[in-house]
Design an enzyme around this catalytic site. Sequence first.
Site, mmCIF file in Angstrom:
data_model
loop_
_atom_site.group_PDB
_atom_site.id
_atom_site.type_symbol
_atom_site.label_atom_id
_atom_site.label_comp_id
_atom_site.label_asym_id
_atom_site.label_seq_id
_atom_site.Cartn_x
_atom_site.Cartn_y
_atom_site.Cartn_z
ATOM 1 N N LYS A 72 4.226 0.380 -4.185
ATOM 2 C CA LYS A 72 5.065 -0.785 -3.854
ATOM 3 C C LYS A 72 5.351 -1.599 -5.114
ATOM 4 O O LYS A 72 6.480 -2.054 -5.336
ATOM 5 C CB LYS A 72 4.366 -1.651 -2.786
ATOM 6 C CG LYS A 72 4.348 -0.998 -1.398
ATOM 7 C CD LYS A 72 3.474 -1.733 -0.391
ATOM 8 C CE LYS A 72 3.445 -0.977 0.941
ATOM 9 N NZ LYS A 72 2.589 -1.585 1.972
ATOM 10 N N GLN A 116 -2.035 -6.005 2.871
ATOM 11 C CA GLN A 116 -2.134 -4.556 3.089
ATOM 12 C C GLN A 116 -3.191 -4.253 4.163
ATOM 13 O O GLN A 116 -4.296 -4.784 4.118
ATOM 14 C CB GLN A 116 -2.495 -3.865 1.754
ATOM 15 C CG GLN A 116 -2.464 -2.352 1.802
ATOM 16 C CD GLN A 116 -1.071 -1.762 2.041
ATOM 17 O OE1 GLN A 116 -0.047 -2.361 1.717
ATOM 18 N NE2 GLN A 116 -1.029 -0.588 2.620
ATOM 19 N N ASP A 139 6.647 -7.856 6.065
ATOM 20 C CA ASP A 139 6.194 -6.684 6.824
ATOM 21 C C ASP A 139 6.727 -6.726 8.255
ATOM 22 O O ASP A 139 6.617 -5.749 8.991
ATOM 23 C CB ASP A 139 4.662 -6.657 6.898
ATOM 24 C CG ASP A 139 4.063 -5.586 6.012
ATOM 25 O OD1 ASP A 139 4.786 -4.647 5.654
ATOM 26 O OD2 ASP A 139 2.869 -5.698 5.703
HETATM 27 N N1 GUN Z 1 -0.841 -0.014 5.786
HETATM 28 C C1 GUN Z 1 -0.135 1.108 6.040
HETATM 29 N N2 GUN Z 1 1.183 0.833 6.169
HETATM 30 C C2 GUN Z 1 1.309 -0.496 5.983
HETATM 31 C C3 GUN Z 1 2.434 -1.366 5.986
HETATM 32 O O1 GUN Z 1 3.581 -0.968 6.201
HETATM 33 N N3 GUN Z 1 2.156 -2.668 5.759
HETATM 34 C C4 GUN Z 1 0.889 -3.125 5.541
HETATM 35 N N4 GUN Z 1 0.716 -4.438 5.332
HETATM 36 N N5 GUN Z 1 -0.161 -2.339 5.536
HETATM 37 C C5 GUN Z 1 0.053 -1.041 5.740
#
Ligand code: GUN
Length: 320
Positions: A72, A116, A139
Site C-alpha cells: 500500500k 490494518q 477502508d
Molecule cells: N486486512 C486484509 N484486507 C484488509 C483491508 O482491505 N483493510 C484493512 N484495514 N485490513 C485488511
Amino acid sequence: MKKYCIVANFVVPLHVFYWIMVVLDGKYIAAQIRAELKKEVADMVADGHRAPSLGIVIVGHNPASETYVANKMKACAEVGIEARKIALEESVTEAELLSCVANLNNDSSIDGFIVQLPLPPHISEQNILSAIDYRKDVDGLTPENVGRTVQGLPSIVSATPRGISELLCRYNIPTEGRHVVVIGRSNIVGKPMAILLMQRPYLLVPKMSVAAVGNATVTICHSKTRNLKDICLTADIIIVAAGSPGLLTADMVREGTTVIDVGITRVDDPATPKGYRLAGDVDFENVAPKCAYITPVPGGVGPMTIVSLLSNTLQAAKKI
Ligand code: GUN
C-alpha cells in the site's frame, strides 16, 4: 435447451464459443488507474493544494499484514499520495489504539486512514472501526459508510468491492439482470459486494467516475449454505471470497460463467523461495477452461484492492 448456430455449413453447439476465455488482468487495469490517479494528484498539487495523505496503522508483526502495508505504501508513493505508517506493538491496549484513532481523526494533515486488520485478539475490531471518522474511513468499514452504501447515499466503499466493480466495468462485463452468486459474508468483501450488486446503479461518488455495478439478482452463500454446487450452477457471475483455497471446483461452474476469485491464502510450499505460495479460492486450472472471464491469483483482485484504497484516499482528500 442447447443452442446451436451454423458456421460454414456446420451446425455448432453455441456453448463451444464460451471456450474463448479471458483472464481479467487486475495488474494491468490497476496500473492504468494508478496513472489516472497520479495525474489527478499532480493537478491538485499544481492548483496549490497539498498532496493527499493516508495514515496506515499496523499493530504487531503479522507477516501478511506487513506485506499488504508495504504494498500500500509503495502504491501511494507511485501516485504521489503521502503515506504515514504508524506501527504499534502487539501489546498495545484497546484504549491506546482508540487514542491513536482519535488523534488521526483530529489531524488535519491526514485525509484518510486505515487500521490494518486483523487486530490482536485482545482488541475489539468493531470498537476500533466504529471510532473512525467516516469521512476519513478510506477502508469504508465504519457503520456510517456501510449504512450510507446500503441506502444509496454517497459513501466510501470498501476497497475490494470497489476494485471488483471497476474491473467488471472496465472489461464491459454487465451485471444488470445477471444472477451473481457471492460466496462469503465478511464485512470487508461479501456483504458490501452484495449490496453494490443489488442496488439500482447510482453515482457512488458525485463528480468522480466510480464504476457502477448493480441491478443484479444476488445470492449470498456461506459456510452453512446447503447445495452450494447447485446454486453456483445457476450463476452468471460467481464471486468467491471465502478464504478457502480451491473451494470452487470445475463441477460447480457452468460454461460461460464469469468467476472472480478474492481468495489469497498463504499455503506452505517448501519448493518456493519464500516457503509459501498464494492460493485463491478457485481451482483455476480446471475452472478456467469453462469460464467466459476469470481472475487469476495473484494479479487479479489484489492489485484492484490496493488501487481502490488510493482512489478512496483521493475521494476523502477532495471531500466529495
Ligand atoms: N486486512 C486484509 N484486507 C484488509 C483491508 O482491505 N483493510 C484493512 N484495514 N485490513 C485488511
